[in-house]
Design a protein around this motif. Structure first.
Motif, short mmCIF file in Angstrom:
data_model
loop_
_atom_site.label_atom_id
_atom_site.label_comp_id
_atom_site.label_asym_id
_atom_site.label_seq_id
_atom_site.Cartn_x
_atom_site.Cartn_y
_atom_site.Cartn_z
N VAL A 16 11.72 -22.05 22.14
CA VAL A 16 12.53 -21.86 20.94
C VAL A 16 13.07 -20.43 20.86
O VAL A 16 14.21 -20.21 20.40
N CYS A 17 12.29 -19.46 21.31
CA CYS A 17 12.65 -18.05 21.12
C CYS A 17 13.53 -17.51 22.24
O CYS A 17 13.30 -16.41 22.78
N ASP A 18 14.54 -18.23 22.60
CA ASP A 18 15.59 -17.74 23.50
C ASP A 18 16.45 -16.75 22.72
O ASP A 18 17.03 -17.11 21.69
N PRO A 19 16.53 -15.48 23.12
CA PRO A 19 17.28 -14.49 22.35
C PRO A 19 18.73 -14.88 22.07
O PRO A 19 19.32 -14.39 21.11
N VAL A 22 18.09 -17.82 19.05
CA VAL A 22 17.23 -17.61 17.88
C VAL A 22 17.65 -16.33 17.17
O VAL A 22 18.17 -15.39 17.79
N ALA A 23 17.46 -16.30 15.86
CA ALA A 23 17.73 -15.10 15.06
C ALA A 23 16.47 -14.75 14.28
O ALA A 23 15.58 -15.60 14.08
N VAL A 59 17.49 -9.87 19.95
CA VAL A 59 17.63 -11.00 19.03
C VAL A 59 18.51 -10.55 17.86
O VAL A 59 18.38 -9.44 17.34
N ARG A 60 19.41 -11.41 17.42
CA ARG A 60 20.25 -11.09 16.26
C ARG A 60 19.38 -11.05 15.00
O ARG A 60 18.51 -11.90 14.81
N ALA A 144 17.79 -21.76 15.94
CA ALA A 144 16.44 -21.52 15.43
C ALA A 144 16.41 -20.15 14.76
O ALA A 144 17.23 -19.28 15.08
N PHE A 145 15.47 -19.98 13.84
CA PHE A 145 15.33 -18.65 13.23
C PHE A 145 13.86 -18.35 12.96
O PHE A 145 13.08 -19.23 12.59
#
Length: 219
Positions: A16-19, A22-23, A59-60, A144-145
């Motif tokens: 899920v935490c692909d830069p 994901v924000a 990450v944004r 995702a956030f």
């Protein structure tokens, strides 16, 4: 990563935490809100740890701020909720806590947003209602956030639920989310866990994943 019909379906926290997908949402870390909870300095340190890891992984980042309107612009619902929160019996006794230029409205200086990060104001509990957050995330291809901030039982649970209904995967960092009422916050987390659409992680877990992502991107 699972796949079906041309879709990639992330399951794990790492997936899920692909830069690029994901924000990070830093929810309402404002001076006047932190003054109402226990151990605000500890929470700020936890949030800053996650924020630093997210920045290092490119990450944004988005910050929300809860806004009060002047009483002349408040409507029925805003007066009603202010009376409940402030324990007063008359609209005349209501005091707008988070006016735009008030000291309590500002994000705590330890978390000052960078020029490359987004800051938006809201009147609602869900960070998606009446704001540009959904548009900005979709326009960047984000699905995702990660959410940190305060308060779990007041605004973070509604934001996670609303985000899930919009098709995002929420990741709630449990020890980087503060609460005004600890028992209510525990119920919120249990409800999100039961519903199953929100991933729950702690600061150590999320930072380890983000640090690995930062290492992978630099190698």
């Amino acid at each position: 990563m699972k796949s079906a019909y041309g879709l990639n379906i992330p399951k794990t926290l790492e997936e899920v935490c692909d830069p690029q997908r994901v924000a990070l949402l830093v929810y309402d870390m404002q001076v006047g809100i932190l003054s109402q909870i226990k151990k605000p300095d500890e929470l700020t340190r936890q949030v800053r740890t996650v924020l630093t890891a997210a920045r290092d992984a490119a990450v944004r980042v988005f910050f929300s701020r809860h806004l009060s309107l002047p009483k002349e612009l408040m409507g029925m619902f805003q007066f009603r909720m202010a009376m409940v929160w402030q324990h007063v019996d008359s609209p005349d006794q209501v005091n707008p806590w988070f006016l735009r230029d008030a000291p309590g409205f500002q994000i705590v200086p330890e978390l000052s947003p960078l020029p490359t990060e987004g800051v938006f104001d809201k009147l609602t509990m869900s960070a998606f209602e009446g704001t540009w957050l959904d548009f900005a995330l979709r326009d960047c291809g984000i699905n995702a956030f990660i959410v940190v901030g305060v308060a779990t039982e007041i605004g973070i649970e509604p934001t996670a639920r609303h985000g899930a209904d919009l098709g995002y995967i929420p990741v709630l960092v449990t020890d980087a989310c503060g609460a005004g009422n600890e028992e209510a916050a525990k119920r919120s987390i249990e409800n999100l866990k039961f519903a199953g659409d929100t991933i729950l992680a702690d600061t150590e877990e999320i930072c380890a994943v983000l640090r690995q992502r930062a290492t992978d991107s630099s190698s």
